[in-house]
Design a protein around this motif. Sequence first.
Motif, PDB file in Angstrom:
ATOM      1  N   ASP A  15      26.320  -5.959 -17.422  1.00 32.44           N
ATOM      2  CA  ASP A  15      25.274  -6.745 -18.078  1.00 32.44           C
ATOM      3  C   ASP A  15      24.989  -6.196 -19.469  1.00 32.44           C
ATOM      4  OD1 ASP A  15      25.175  -8.158 -15.734  1.00 32.44           O
ATOM      5  OD2 ASP A  15      23.507  -6.980 -14.914  1.00 32.44           O
ATOM      6  N   ASN A  16      24.541  -7.064 -20.366  1.00 29.07           N
ATOM      7  CA  ASN A  16      24.375  -6.675 -21.759  1.00 29.07           C
ATOM      8  C   ASN A  16      23.016  -7.129 -22.286  1.00 29.07           C
ATOM      9  OD1 ASN A  16      25.005  -5.769 -24.369  1.00 29.07           O
ATOM     10  ND2 ASN A  16      25.755  -7.795 -24.961  1.00 29.07           N
ATOM     11  N   CYS A  17      22.302  -6.215 -22.915  1.00 31.39           N
ATOM     12  CA  CYS A  17      21.040  -6.564 -23.576  1.00 31.39           C
ATOM     13  C   CYS A  17      21.363  -7.117 -24.964  1.00 31.39           C
ATOM     14  CB  CYS A  17      20.124  -5.348 -23.688  1.00 31.39           C
ATOM     15  SG  CYS A  17      18.605  -5.660 -24.599  1.00 31.39           S
ATOM     16  N   LEU A  18      21.155  -8.419 -25.159  1.00 34.38           N
ATOM     17  CA  LEU A  18      21.466  -9.067 -26.430  1.00 34.38           C
ATOM     18  C   LEU A  18      20.442  -8.731 -27.509  1.00 34.38           C
ATOM     19  CD1 LEU A  18      22.436 -12.622 -25.132  1.00 34.38           C
ATOM     20  CD2 LEU A  18      23.944 -10.690 -25.616  1.00 34.38           C
ATOM     21  N   CYS A  19      19.181  -8.669 -27.103  1.00 29.77           N
ATOM     22  CA  CYS A  19      18.119  -8.425 -28.079  1.00 29.77           C
ATOM     23  C   CYS A  19      16.839  -8.108 -27.313  1.00 29.77           C
ATOM     24  CB  CYS A  19      17.906  -9.659 -28.961  1.00 29.77           C
ATOM     25  SG  CYS A  19      16.858  -9.362 -30.396  1.00 29.77           S
ATOM     26  N   CYS A  20      15.974  -7.313 -27.897  1.00 26.23           N
ATOM     27  CA  CYS A  20      14.689  -7.039 -27.248  1.00 26.23           C
ATOM     28  C   CYS A  20      13.632  -6.806 -28.302  1.00 26.23           C
ATOM     29  CB  CYS A  20      14.787  -5.845 -26.295  1.00 26.23           C
ATOM     30  SG  CYS A  20      15.122  -4.289 -27.102  1.00 26.23           S
ATOM     31  N   VAL A  21      12.382  -6.963 -27.883  1.00 25.81           N
ATOM     32  CA  VAL A  21      11.264  -6.815 -28.799  1.00 25.81           C
ATOM     33  C   VAL A  21      10.028  -6.436 -27.999  1.00 25.81           C
ATOM     34  CG1 VAL A  21      10.520  -9.235 -28.642  1.00 25.81           C
ATOM     35  CG2 VAL A  21      10.047  -7.952 -30.734  1.00 25.81           C
ATOM     36  N   GLU A  22       9.119  -5.742 -28.628  1.00 29.84           N
ATOM     37  CA  GLU A  22       7.836  -5.425 -27.989  1.00 29.84           C
ATOM     38  C   GLU A  22       6.830  -6.506 -28.344  1.00 29.84           C
ATOM     39  OE1 GLU A  22       4.554  -1.769 -27.609  1.00 29.84           O
ATOM     40  OE2 GLU A  22       6.421  -1.489 -28.710  1.00 29.84           O
TER      41      GLU A  22
END
Length: 904
Positions: A15-22
Amino acid sequence: MDLQTVVQCKLNAEDNCLCCVEGMLVSNWVRSTRVIAIVQHQGENALFVYHARQAAVQNADDLALETVIAFDSTTTFDVNSAMGIVGDDLELRFRNNDLETVFELPIGSKCNAFVSELYRALELSGTQLASSATELSWVERYLISNHSGDHSSTEMAKAEKVSCIKDSKLEAAPKRAFNRADAATDSVFGFEDNFVDLKIQEQNRSIMPSVKEEKLQKTVEQEVGALLRHSSVDLLGSRDGIIKRTMETREIEYTDLQSFRFFTGTWNVNGQSATVALQAWLAKDLEPPDVYAVGFQELDLSKEAFLFNDSPREEEWQQAVTNGLHPGAEYRLVKLVRLVGMMLIVYVQVKHYGQIMDVTSEVVGTGIMGKMGNKGGVAIRFMLHNTSVCIVNAHLAAHTEDYERRNQDFSEICSRMRFARFDPPLEIHQHDVVLWIGDLNYRLDHLQYDHVMLLLNKEKLQKLLEYDQLYKQKKKGMVFTSYTEAELTFPPTYKFDTGTDVYDTSEKCRVPAWCDRILWRGGQIKQLSYQSHPSLKISDHKPVSALFDIGVKIIDVIKFKKVYEDLMKRLDKLENEYLPQVTLDRVEIDYGEVTFVEPAIQYLIVANTGQVPVEFEFIKKLNDTGYCKQWLSITPYKDYIMPGEKRDVKLEIYVSPIMAAKLNAGEDKIEDILVLHLMGGKDLFVTISGVYVPSCFGMSLQALCQLPSPLRDVPVANIIQLESHSETDGSQHERPYDIPKEVYSMLNHLYEYGVHDGTIFQQPGLHSEILAIRNALDTAITDKLPGSVHSVAEALLMFLEALPDPVVPYQFYQRCIDCAQEVAACEQIVTEFPSCHGNVFRYLMAFIRTLLYFVNTNRSDVLDSLAMMFGRILLRPPQGIKPTLPTRLLDNRKATFITNFVSE
């Protein structure tokens, strides 16, 4: 380790984290911090929501999976934001079947990247779902793992409420994804229920508080404070509201003052990168501050920042500030807000973070049309214990002679800065403490460069201060009348040759000035220092700081309980014997003549002539959407009045560009009936009346082309008849003009006096001059209009915005958006416009081409700015039409359409 790497460590290898934000999870009125990530598994996507166990996420152990929202065929989301003009928090609403989840994300480069990735992920998911059934077993594995891991009972409870949103063939989703947030609302019950444990605690009280009592003090203080302060929560009926209000008036009886040290700093960085250490500015004192408020101006001067409020400088300057905080304490970010180049960051010592509540921010752009954010203000407000604090960072209009425009900017920020999260919205002045920082741009009057340098060399600062515009305007009562500023004992902070301590040696030789200032208002404030920091030389401004000791009100729970019990006894008796009763000073308010964009203000006095506190509110009439007409604003529209007190309610009529057309056409009138409701009592009725004076602002192009004389010479009945005919078939009537004479007059004035001005359409006009221009256009046709070219330019934009049918008619709007990238198709569409619309459009494009011809530097940036500005005004969607593209992409399409007709 950055946040995306931390999230990736939580995922399985495939699995791959494409983008994240708080961001913030919003459930009812509760806002709580979450880390939101877009995760992909073999072409399928899901939104993973994590709870952070500590403020600064360092490794995978700091994150706990809270829920997963898997994308399916019904998943949609809406973005609510005025992108590119103002920026506070972007609202993201996820929808799937009956479920809606709301997040708030701080606008910036990270947010934009996240939203863009989200669009791509949803589009990809939609394509795959259309061709085959989706398998979501990979999501379930995470949920099962979350249950079986080493969790406390609290974490297990969270995990049991996790929602995996799947296709409709699976179990129906609950009404809200985050049921655990509902528990937070359970604490908002009857006011008395907050104190059921106090009697037991009082019996066991000793001189030294026990650990249990300290815990109770903290818990109850938070709950009590939430009810005592303004809140976005509607109180449960009049009784709780009256208790809250009465307890506020007696807070001196149950609060103690404790001194907190506040550091405030302001710096115009002139678009420079954060290449210097900031300790010399932020950590100069021996004792670490409890609270930091750091403001920047001109953080980014690029067109991307101006047009889209997007800047990489935000992150680098925030990091520079974080690195420069006092090493003697640990700090946590409270809030960051940015509008184009203005940024405000607030930090607090970690030990005080639990007592920071009700945090929110707002922005006001005072650039051209009162919207563009190159000038204006940003603000953050919060509660520290039981003291409300508002910090404003402002960048006011430039140029020595424009002090009136600076005064106007200040007034606009004060009147328009309202924290809408609260009910009713809070204004700046309604806080216990206000700290106002920024590049206020006030200069020295009537002094030449050599004279100023002579006085500076002789260290005669007090003599210079006699010419300081802010000092003079404040003394006249024009601005900052209720604010205090410490004595200026440091040299002017503007304008320096970059990289030196030498004042401007360029051809312009700008006169040095104290542009960068810090003022304050409120009680229990002691200013400890006010200084500049000349060692930081990367900008043409020097940073300024001020240090304060501020007395903060802290609730003593035991004292509170005694006051509360006394109040309850008295209130029970009063409620049994008396009903709410008020007297109004009048029930009919006549405004006389009302004109376009000219505020008309009256006051209604509401006096409590009864024996009990009164809560009043203006309420909606049956079948109405609001409690008053759109052109009327009421401040406050709800409030509490103690016996013997009165409240001055401000009733302001303001006809904006979007309201003028209906009033011109007779479809609306300055008439309304207000219903003033007394909680637990009767309703009172107030009649509003006035006469709107028609203006060319808000008239249709067809109607104006048929008028050979100024509008004021035409009877109102004829104007209404003319507008009704123009809506059906204006082509049947003779047109004396190919374009309205008002459009010709403004464009001709700008051509004669403004094409050589490099700042036209970049600076706002003066409101008084815009009113004079309106009167001139409505009453006479003259060769030269009153006011500056900036005021005429803004009047032109206001005229175009007020048109009932835009220059690009509503019926052609979608075709123009769809064909924006095809020049020939755009030209063909324009040929189909009604003749007056086509003529005005071509005339405007010709003027913009002429304007660009005289631009010598940064022509492409000026073109982009003008195309974006005119695109938003000339291409307006029909009312009720939902946009089919994200705001930024839509604005780009509009700008491209305009560029097709003005580029070489």
